[in-house]
Design an enzyme around this catalytic site. Structure first.
Site, short mmCIF file in Angstrom:
data_model
loop_
_atom_site.label_atom_id
_atom_site.label_comp_id
_atom_site.label_asym_id
_atom_site.label_seq_id
_atom_site.Cartn_x
_atom_site.Cartn_y
_atom_site.Cartn_z
N LYS A 221 -56.71 -50.80 -17.76
CA LYS A 221 -56.30 -51.12 -19.12
C LYS A 221 -57.38 -51.85 -19.90
O LYS A 221 -58.37 -52.33 -19.35
CB LYS A 221 -55.00 -51.92 -19.10
CG LYS A 221 -53.80 -51.06 -18.70
CD LYS A 221 -52.48 -51.76 -18.87
CE LYS A 221 -51.32 -50.81 -18.56
NZ LYS A 221 -50.01 -51.47 -18.67
N ARG A 255 -48.81 -51.14 -9.99
CA ARG A 255 -48.87 -49.76 -10.48
C ARG A 255 -50.33 -49.43 -10.77
O ARG A 255 -50.96 -50.07 -11.61
CB ARG A 255 -48.01 -49.60 -11.74
CG ARG A 255 -47.93 -48.19 -12.30
CD ARG A 255 -47.02 -48.17 -13.53
NE ARG A 255 -46.84 -46.83 -14.05
CZ ARG A 255 -47.64 -46.25 -14.94
NH1 ARG A 255 -48.71 -46.90 -15.40
NH2 ARG A 255 -47.39 -45.02 -15.37
#
Length: 274
Positions: A221, A255
């Protein structure tokens, strides 16, 4: 602490690894890579061999600026992927969706739980999740994917995210979702600035105090790009480091896109720590 779906059980005696399997053409990291059956099957095999605990199948991109898709389009993406996984393995499968009809079809196809970035806030999602009687992950997101990163603001991000998650838990319980079926996700990168994400990561012990398993997804991210200065494709090492730090905080599940590397890092940490 464990999740159950029928006779199936996923315990959290150690941090579990959820592998991302996007079947979308426009996801921020791997959009379009697994839309072909051959590539999809290969990626499923790679994750299984690496030791993934849960495969998370998504058919609607939730990257910043993403546009919604129709129910039929989402179904056409996720159902073949779930069926392909189930043909190969009895591994746990989650479906990354906010749409009630997709939830129902995915569970019928073999999915074990629902991973909802909108925390069951779409019309009909609460009653559907309760009726399906499967685990569900409730995530915090400020705004919607199309606009969520346009100057997000909080007075106290940790308090507000914690409060939101606690409220959604209460609403889910009153709708009939079982307490033992609930997982929480603070939603890194979903309507948060770099400073917000850092504050939330440092507050993981406080979020764990809510009393539910915690799912952390920071893989590749922007927050990691801000730290390293590297583009998405070169954030694998940073992603593994963040997953390891989350595990050290006691998070029950991470995740990730880089399943093999994350599983290795966690195994080394456990072996040397003990």
């Amino acid at each position: 602490m464990a999740l159950r779906h029928g006779s199936r059980r996923l315990d959290f005696q150690q941090t579990r690894v959820m592998g991302v399997l996007n079947t979308t053409p426009d996801s921020f990291s791997d959009g379009g890579r697994y839309t072909q059956p051959e590539r999809l099957a290969k990626r499923i095999t790679e994750m299984l061999v690496a030791g993934v605990d849960v495969i998370d199948v998504g058919g609607e991109s939730t990257r910043p600026g993403a546009q919604p898709v129709s129910v039929d389009e989402e179904l056409s993406r996720v159902i073949p992927a779930i069926e392909a996984i189930r043909q190969q393995s009895d591994v746990w499968i989650s479906v990354d969706t906010s749409t009630p009809d997709v939830m129902a079809a995915a569970v019928a196809a073999g999915a074990d739980w629902i991973n909802d970035v909108r925390a069951l806030s779409r019309e009909g999602a609460l009653s559907m999740a309760a009726s399906l009687d499967v685990p569900v992950c409730l995530m915090h997101m400020q705004g919607q994917p199309g606009t969520m990163q346009q100057n997000p603001e909080y007075d106290d991000v940790v308090a507000q995210v914690s409060g939101y998650l606690a409220k959604r838990v209460d609403i889910a319980l009153r709708a009939g979702v079982k307490r033992e079926h609930i997982v929480l996700d603070p939603g890194f990168g979903f309507g948060k600035s770099f400073a917000h994400n850092v504050a939330l990561f440092r507050a993981l012990p406080q979020l764990l105090a809510l009393g539910f398993p915690l799912l952390v997804g920071v893989s590749r991210k922007t927050m990691l790009g801000d730290i390293t200065g590297k583009p998405i494709a070169q954030r694998g090492t940073a992603s593994v480091a963040a997953a390891l730090l989350a595990a050290q905080h006691g998070v029950q599940m991470v995740r990730v896109h880089d399943v093999d590397e994350t599983v290795d890092a966690l195994n080394v940490w456990r072996a040397l720590k003990n």
